[in-house]
Design an enzyme around this catalytic site. Structure first.
Site, PDB file in Angstrom:
ATOM      1  CG  HIS A 176      -0.183   5.594 -14.084  1.00  0.00           C
ATOM      2  ND1 HIS A 176       0.713   4.591 -14.340  1.00  0.00           N
ATOM      3  CD2 HIS A 176      -1.130   5.034 -13.275  1.00  0.00           C
ATOM      4  CE1 HIS A 176       0.335   3.489 -13.724  1.00  0.00           C
ATOM      5  NE2 HIS A 176      -0.782   3.730 -13.072  1.00  0.00           N
ATOM      6  N   GLY A 206       0.806  -1.223   0.000  1.00  0.00           N
ATOM      7  CA  GLY A 206       0.000   0.000   0.000  1.00  0.00           C
ATOM      8  C   GLY A 206       0.842   1.277   0.000  1.00  0.00           C
ATOM      9  CG  ASN A 257       9.340   6.200 -12.137  1.00  0.00           C
ATOM     10  OD1 ASN A 257       9.636   7.342 -12.484  1.00  0.00           O
ATOM     11  ND2 ASN A 257       8.210   5.915 -11.514  1.00  0.00           N
ATOM     12  CE1 TYR A 312       5.583  -4.275 -17.270  1.00  0.00           C
ATOM     13  CE2 TYR A 312       3.988  -4.763 -15.555  1.00  0.00           C
ATOM     14  CZ  TYR A 312       4.325  -4.121 -16.719  1.00  0.00           C
ATOM     15  OH  TYR A 312       3.399  -3.304 -17.347  1.00  0.00           O
TER      16      TYR A 312
END
Ligand SMILES: Nc1ncnc2c1ncn2[C@@H]1O[C@H](COP(=O)(O)OP(=O)(O)OP(=O)(O)O)[C@@H](O)[C@H]1O
Length: 323
Positions: free
Chosen positions: A174, A129, A223, A215
């Site tokens: 995104h 989370g 990133n 992945y």
């Protein structure tokens, strides 16, 4: 826009390996009967990455129109994904409208802004989370996607590498509330299809699913470094592995269970040692000398092994694109 990446020796080697294997598959006009099965594998794997729990058998039944016991949302995701994969290969990978159209197909009746870029901020969370990535601010999304597609259309990079960069940059932007992973993977397949149309039927998603943590890790590392190199290398590995598995599956369909068993044994040995002589295979397999020789000849005839040397010095190795 100019994506950041370095062209490495590893990438070039993978591009050569993938190109060779693709050419071979095209030449041999492989396995038309596997098309539907592969499509189903792509869909099941891509949905499994986003936690859809339906099995390959259930996904097959849904696509065949049979009743399946499962969460309605998950069943709907399968139906949408099937529709999207059926139609996406007619779309233009460099048109924003087409990109939105594919998102609409994929998420119809499942998300509020289906077929539209998001209006708010979005984060990517890991399994604990924790936020691992925050997408671009929503007001910049349309322009960023447009710029990415303009860059990709003009770029003279090999499509294999370009498709990885587009996948990576889409995850960084995104652009949607939901469905970004599925769209990135689908859009990479579309670019690969424009290069070689057999990619419509090659389930790269399955190998990504098998290496899901790598992945995520390679996305995360690239990133942080603001450089797509690590992700490109990961994806090229995944594409090569998919083609190798595909090629092997094709051949293994022609083998008896016993042959398959001995080939697996041999493959494991060859991946470690490189070459094997008939006598070593005989020891490894407990076969008689003549049976060992017969199996080696059979695997050579199937194009799985290549011979090196003559008579007593003869050795066998895996065909280069399978090793
Ligand atoms: N650290 C990261 N940085 C950027 N993108 C990431 C990172 N980790 C994962 N991602 C991408 O974000 C996707 C998840 O985004 P989102 O939930 O919108 O997609 P989805 O299609 O609904 O679900 P999923 O991608 O899990 O199938 C992952 O699949 C992956 O492609």
């Amino acid at each position: 826009m100019q994506p950041q990446y370095i062209l490495t020796d590893k990438m070039l080697n993978r591009v050569v390996g993938i190109s060779e294997l693709t050419a071979l598959l095209v030449l041999e006009k492989r396995a038309l009967h596997l098309r539907k099965e592969n499509r189903i594998r792509s869909i099941q794997s891509s949905l499994a990455i986003e936690n859809n729990s339906l099995t390959l058998e259930q996904v097959t039944d849904i696509i065949d129109g049979k009743r399946v016991l499962g969460a309605p949302k998950e069943i709907h995701e399968v139906q949408n994904a099937y529709e999207a994969y059926e139609r996406v290969f007619q779309l233009n990978p460099y048109r924003v409208d087409d990109f939105l159209r594919a998102h609409r197909l994929l998420t119809k009746d499942l998300v509020k802004r289906s077929g539209q870029f998001r209006a708010g901020d979005v984060g990517v969370y890991d399994s604990q989370g924790t936020v691992v990535h925050v997408g671009a601010r929503p007001q910049f999304v349309p322009k960023l996607v447009q710029d990415l597609f303009e860059w990709a259309e003009k770029s003279t990079l090999p499509d294999l590498i370009k498709s990885c960069i587009v996948h990576f940059e889409l995850e960084i932007i995104h652009p949607f509330e939901d469905g970004n992973g599925r769209m990135g993977r689908l859009w990479q397949s579309l670019i690969l299809y424009q290069w070689q149309d057999i990619f419509e039927w090659i389930p790269v998603e399955t190998v990504i699913y098998e290496h899901q943590q790598t992945y995520y890790d390679s996305l995360s590392l690239s990133n942080h470094q603001n450089d797509a190199t690590i992700f490109i290398e990961f994806m090229l590995d995944a594409i090569l592995e998919t083609l190798q598995e595909y090629s092997l599956k094709e051949k293994s369909d022609k083998m008896s269970d016993k042959e398959l068993l001995y080939f697996k044994l041999l493959e494991k040995y060859l991946k470690k040692h490189g070459v094997i002589a008939s006598r070593d295979f005989q020891n490894l397999s407990n076969l008689s000398p003549s049976a060992a020789r017969r199996y080696l000849t059979r695997f050579t005839d199937l194009g799985l092994l290549v011979k090196k040397g003559q008579n007593r010095n003869r050795q066998y190795q895996l065909r280069q694109d399978l090793s």
